[in-house]
Design a protein around this motif. Structure first.
Motif, PDB file in Angstrom:
ATOM      1  N   ARG A 102     -38.551 -40.635 -39.024  1.00  0.00           N
ATOM      2  CA  ARG A 102     -38.322 -40.022 -39.795  1.00  0.00           C
ATOM      3  C   ARG A 102     -36.647 -39.160 -39.672  1.00  0.00           C
ATOM      4  O   ARG A 102     -35.402 -38.843 -41.145  1.00  0.00           O
ATOM      5  CB  ARG A 102     -39.134 -39.140 -40.463  1.00  0.00           C
ATOM      6  CG  ARG A 102     -39.180 -39.482 -42.404  1.00  0.00           C
ATOM      7  CD  ARG A 102     -40.214 -39.116 -43.125  1.00  0.00           C
ATOM      8  NE  ARG A 102     -41.094 -40.319 -43.058  1.00  0.00           N
ATOM      9  CZ  ARG A 102     -42.520 -40.005 -42.593  1.00  0.00           C
ATOM     10  NH1 ARG A 102     -43.338 -39.347 -42.162  1.00  0.00           N
ATOM     11  NH2 ARG A 102     -43.075 -41.226 -42.546  1.00  0.00           N
ATOM     12  N   TYR A 108     -34.750 -38.482 -38.471  1.00  0.00           N
ATOM     13  CA  TYR A 108     -33.200 -39.518 -37.353  1.00  0.00           C
ATOM     14  C   TYR A 108     -32.749 -40.558 -38.818  1.00  0.00           C
ATOM     15  O   TYR A 108     -31.412 -40.506 -38.717  1.00  0.00           O
ATOM     16  CB  TYR A 108     -33.017 -40.175 -36.742  1.00  0.00           C
ATOM     17  CG  TYR A 108     -33.570 -38.804 -34.791  1.00  0.00           C
ATOM     18  CD1 TYR A 108     -33.050 -39.109 -34.111  1.00  0.00           C
ATOM     19  CD2 TYR A 108     -35.120 -38.867 -35.079  1.00  0.00           C
ATOM     20  CE1 TYR A 108     -33.145 -38.529 -33.013  1.00  0.00           C
ATOM     21  CE2 TYR A 108     -35.621 -38.374 -33.907  1.00  0.00           C
ATOM     22  CZ  TYR A 108     -34.702 -38.011 -33.230  1.00  0.00           C
ATOM     23  OH  TYR A 108     -34.843 -37.358 -31.706  1.00  0.00           O
ATOM     24  N   LEU A 109     -33.769 -40.485 -39.593  1.00  0.00           N
ATOM     25  CA  LEU A 109     -33.050 -41.740 -40.604  1.00  0.00           C
ATOM     26  C   LEU A 109     -31.610 -41.778 -41.176  1.00  0.00           C
ATOM     27  O   LEU A 109     -31.049 -42.020 -41.079  1.00  0.00           O
ATOM     28  CB  LEU A 109     -34.290 -41.925 -41.627  1.00  0.00           C
ATOM     29  CG  LEU A 109     -34.963 -42.720 -41.009  1.00  0.00           C
ATOM     30  CD1 LEU A 109     -36.318 -43.586 -41.321  1.00  0.00           C
ATOM     31  CD2 LEU A 109     -34.866 -43.105 -39.998  1.00  0.00           C
ATOM     32  N   ASP A 110     -31.935 -40.548 -42.518  1.00  0.00           N
ATOM     33  CA  ASP A 110     -30.483 -39.921 -43.253  1.00  0.00           C
ATOM     34  C   ASP A 110     -29.307 -39.807 -42.469  1.00  0.00           C
ATOM     35  O   ASP A 110     -28.069 -40.345 -42.560  1.00  0.00           O
ATOM     36  CB  ASP A 110     -30.846 -39.399 -43.839  1.00  0.00           C
ATOM     37  CG  ASP A 110     -31.647 -39.166 -44.939  1.00  0.00           C
ATOM     38  OD1 ASP A 110     -32.095 -40.161 -45.342  1.00  0.00           O
ATOM     39  OD2 ASP A 110     -32.597 -38.052 -45.666  1.00  0.00           O
ATOM     40  N   TRP A 111     -29.606 -39.752 -41.340  1.00  0.00           N
ATOM     41  CA  TRP A 111     -28.293 -38.699 -40.167  1.00  0.00           C
ATOM     42  C   TRP A 111     -27.821 -40.370 -39.643  1.00  0.00           C
ATOM     43  O   TRP A 111     -26.448 -40.093 -39.544  1.00  0.00           O
ATOM     44  CB  TRP A 111     -28.903 -37.849 -39.198  1.00  0.00           C
ATOM     45  CG  TRP A 111     -27.306 -37.776 -37.690  1.00  0.00           C
ATOM     46  CD1 TRP A 111     -26.798 -36.783 -38.185  1.00  0.00           C
ATOM     47  CD2 TRP A 111     -27.422 -38.111 -36.849  1.00  0.00           C
ATOM     48  NE1 TRP A 111     -25.610 -37.059 -37.278  1.00  0.00           N
ATOM     49  CE2 TRP A 111     -26.805 -37.577 -36.192  1.00  0.00           C
ATOM     50  CE3 TRP A 111     -28.406 -38.837 -36.131  1.00  0.00           C
ATOM     51  CZ2 TRP A 111     -25.792 -37.995 -34.828  1.00  0.00           C
ATOM     52  CZ3 TRP A 111     -28.059 -39.540 -35.019  1.00  0.00           C
ATOM     53  CH2 TRP A 111     -27.211 -38.846 -34.407  1.00  0.00           C
ATOM     54  N   ARG A 162     -27.705 -42.871 -41.425  1.00  0.00           N
ATOM     55  CA  ARG A 162     -27.414 -44.289 -41.895  1.00  0.00           C
ATOM     56  C   ARG A 162     -26.275 -43.529 -42.393  1.00  0.00           C
ATOM     57  O   ARG A 162     -25.459 -44.480 -43.113  1.00  0.00           O
ATOM     58  CB  ARG A 162     -28.499 -43.907 -43.359  1.00  0.00           C
ATOM     59  CG  ARG A 162     -29.465 -44.748 -42.726  1.00  0.00           C
ATOM     60  CD  ARG A 162     -30.535 -45.007 -44.607  1.00  0.00           C
ATOM     61  NE  ARG A 162     -31.278 -44.067 -44.891  1.00  0.00           N
ATOM     62  CZ  ARG A 162     -32.893 -44.295 -44.692  1.00  0.00           C
ATOM     63  NH1 ARG A 162     -33.795 -45.179 -44.150  1.00  0.00           N
ATOM     64  NH2 ARG A 162     -33.201 -42.998 -44.821  1.00  0.00           N
ATOM     65  N   GLN A 163     -25.987 -42.164 -42.248  1.00  0.00           N
ATOM     66  CA  GLN A 163     -24.782 -41.613 -43.391  1.00  0.00           C
ATOM     67  C   GLN A 163     -23.504 -41.583 -42.368  1.00  0.00           C
ATOM     68  O   GLN A 163     -22.748 -42.610 -42.439  1.00  0.00           O
ATOM     69  CB  GLN A 163     -24.763 -40.825 -43.238  1.00  0.00           C
ATOM     70  CG  GLN A 163     -26.089 -39.760 -44.362  1.00  0.00           C
ATOM     71  CD  GLN A 163     -26.253 -38.208 -44.399  1.00  0.00           C
ATOM     72  OE1 GLN A 163     -26.497 -37.539 -43.800  1.00  0.00           O
ATOM     73  NE2 GLN A 163     -27.389 -37.916 -45.475  1.00  0.00           N
ATOM     74  N   HIS A 164     -23.668 -42.234 -41.091  1.00  0.00           N
ATOM     75  CA  HIS A 164     -23.117 -42.253 -39.995  1.00  0.00           C
ATOM     76  C   HIS A 164     -22.606 -43.564 -40.064  1.00  0.00           C
ATOM     77  O   HIS A 164     -21.306 -44.652 -39.590  1.00  0.00           O
ATOM     78  CB  HIS A 164     -23.499 -42.007 -38.572  1.00  0.00           C
ATOM     79  CG  HIS A 164     -23.188 -40.575 -37.997  1.00  0.00           C
ATOM     80  ND1 HIS A 164     -23.999 -39.478 -38.866  1.00  0.00           N
ATOM     81  CD2 HIS A 164     -22.177 -40.044 -37.828  1.00  0.00           C
ATOM     82  CE1 HIS A 164     -23.466 -38.111 -38.070  1.00  0.00           C
ATOM     83  NE2 HIS A 164     -22.281 -38.246 -37.554  1.00  0.00           N
ATOM     84  N   GLN A 223     -22.914 -46.203 -42.408  1.00  0.00           N
ATOM     85  CA  GLN A 223     -21.869 -45.451 -44.245  1.00  0.00           C
ATOM     86  C   GLN A 223     -20.600 -44.976 -43.899  1.00  0.00           C
ATOM     87  O   GLN A 223     -19.272 -45.870 -44.864  1.00  0.00           O
ATOM     88  CB  GLN A 223     -22.664 -45.180 -45.258  1.00  0.00           C
ATOM     89  CG  GLN A 223     -21.860 -45.111 -46.788  1.00  0.00           C
ATOM     90  CD  GLN A 223     -22.926 -44.761 -48.196  1.00  0.00           C
ATOM     91  OE1 GLN A 223     -23.738 -44.130 -46.761  1.00  0.00           O
ATOM     92  NE2 GLN A 223     -22.539 -44.969 -48.423  1.00  0.00           N
ATOM     93  N   GLU A 282     -36.273 -49.361 -38.305  1.00  0.00           N
ATOM     94  CA  GLU A 282     -36.433 -47.567 -39.498  1.00  0.00           C
ATOM     95  C   GLU A 282     -35.337 -47.411 -40.597  1.00  0.00           C
ATOM     96  O   GLU A 282     -36.208 -47.228 -42.023  1.00  0.00           O
ATOM     97  CB  GLU A 282     -37.317 -46.324 -38.993  1.00  0.00           C
ATOM     98  CG  GLU A 282     -38.439 -46.425 -38.116  1.00  0.00           C
ATOM     99  CD  GLU A 282     -39.427 -47.162 -39.010  1.00  0.00           C
ATOM    100  OE1 GLU A 282     -39.714 -46.740 -39.836  1.00  0.00           O
ATOM    101  OE2 GLU A 282     -40.706 -47.703 -38.716  1.00  0.00           O
ATOM    102  N   THR A 283     -34.464 -47.893 -39.737  1.00  0.00           N
ATOM    103  CA  THR A 283     -33.484 -47.155 -41.128  1.00  0.00           C
ATOM    104  C   THR A 283     -33.033 -47.727 -42.502  1.00  0.00           C
ATOM    105  O   THR A 283     -32.253 -47.530 -43.434  1.00  0.00           O
ATOM    106  CB  THR A 283     -31.588 -47.017 -40.251  1.00  0.00           C
ATOM    107  OG1 THR A 283     -31.593 -48.390 -40.132  1.00  0.00           O
ATOM    108  CG2 THR A 283     -31.895 -46.386 -38.970  1.00  0.00           C
TER     109      THR A 283
END
Length: 329
Positions: free
Chosen positions: A94, A96-99, A101-103, A105, A122-123
């Protein structure tokens, strides 16, 4: 000259990560950097290699190793290596997921190796896409990420923005693939020759053993599977299989496919091919005799089935994997 490297290859150190891969990729990219012409061209930006890890207090991802610490900018690719432990849990993934996804994107390429695909899965970025992982993890991956099209026969699946690689040692294939993409074919070939490894082009199915699904809960089908295993799929007539299951033929076919995920024909072929692989590896029997031993009267039909399942002809498989004197390459 610009104040940052043109290319940064980042490796993510998540919990349980296999450090041999981390250091292996670091060395591979370091060697590749010597072949990309940067030393002879002052306008050519150097290759930057970094390791990323979450901070213990703020849980922010930071570079904990950087070949060019004075440079600025974001990574070109983030690599999720294998793990020698169980695949990362949803809870451990969990942070790591936003990090990630943001990269992604922002245009950063993401790549996974072996069990690293579980963190990538998981992303949510693999939903509706085709990916690969180690052949041992197929059922667990499919159960956890049913919206991903898994193809574990392939060692590397390259969708440009996301790359997935199969087994533990597939880091060499992924590393060379990235060198080819960022530095060119000559640097990739030079790196492969320096490390004495094959350039990309292998397939995971050369190495994977047939591992039938046995935890489906259908006792009638399980009894047939056990009988086929004991007899090396010597008898594959539908009437015989249905009788052993105590089912009408159409019902048997439906339940067999539901339980195993394949037809009876494909299942029996894979059992026979598995036995043929053993004979090709450990004996010097002629190909025609191997075909006969595993239930094929027609060597041509055997070669066709073997090549479809394994991805190599019987002769090529023996040259690559044979252990008897005179059989191995």
């Amino acid at each position: 000259m610009l104040n940052q490297p043109q290319i940064e290859l980042g490796i993510v150190l998540y919990p349980g990560v296999q450090m041999a891969t981390v250091f292996g990729l670091t060395d591979l990219f370091g060697i590749a950097g010597r072949f990309d012409g940067a030393a002879a061209d002052p306008d050519r930006l150097p290759l930057r290699i970094s390791h990323w890890q979450l901070g213990e207090t703020d849980q922010a991802a930071k570079r904990v190793h950087d070949s060019h610490p004075d440079a600025c900018g974001e990574p070109s690719v983030l690599i999720l290596p294998p793990s020698l432990e169980e695949p990362i849990s949803a809870e451990a993934a969990r942070p790591y997921l936003d990090w990630l996804r943001q990269h992604h994107q922002a245009g950063v390429r993401l790549a996974s190796i072996c069990a690293g695909a579980f963190l990538l899965g998981e992303t949510g970025l693999l939903a509706g896409r085709t990916a690969t992982t180690h052949w041992l993890y197929v059922e667990r991956f499919m159960a956890r990420f049913p919206d991903v099209r898994l193809n574990a026969d392939q060692l590397i699946i390259d969708a440009d923005d996301i790359i997935t690689a199969g087994g533990l040692m597939a880091w060499t294939d992924l590393g060379l693939r990235l060198v080819d993409r960022y530095l060119g074919a000559k640097a990739m070939i030079d790196t492969a020759q320096m490390l004495v490894i094959d350039p990309p082009g292998r397939q995971q199915r050369y190495y994977s053993a047939f591992s039938p699904r046995l935890n489906h809960g259908d006792s009638a089908i399980l009894a047939v599977q056990q009988w086929l295993q004991e007899t090396a799929a010597g008898e594959t007539a539908l009437a015989e299989l249905a009788q052993r299951a105590g089912l009408e033929e159409r019902t048997f076919l439906r339940r067999f496919r539901k339980a195993t995920g394949m037809t009876t024909t494909d299942y029996c072929q894979r059992l026979r091919v598995g036995r043929a692989r053993e004979l090709l590896q450990t004996s010097r029997l002629p190909i025609e005799r191997v075909a006969w031993e595993v239930g094929y009267a027609d060597p041509g039909a055997f070669r066709k089935v073997f090549t479809r399942v394994v991805g190599l002809t019987p002769g090529a498989y023996r040259r690559r994997f044979g252990t008897e004197p005179g059989t191995a390459r």
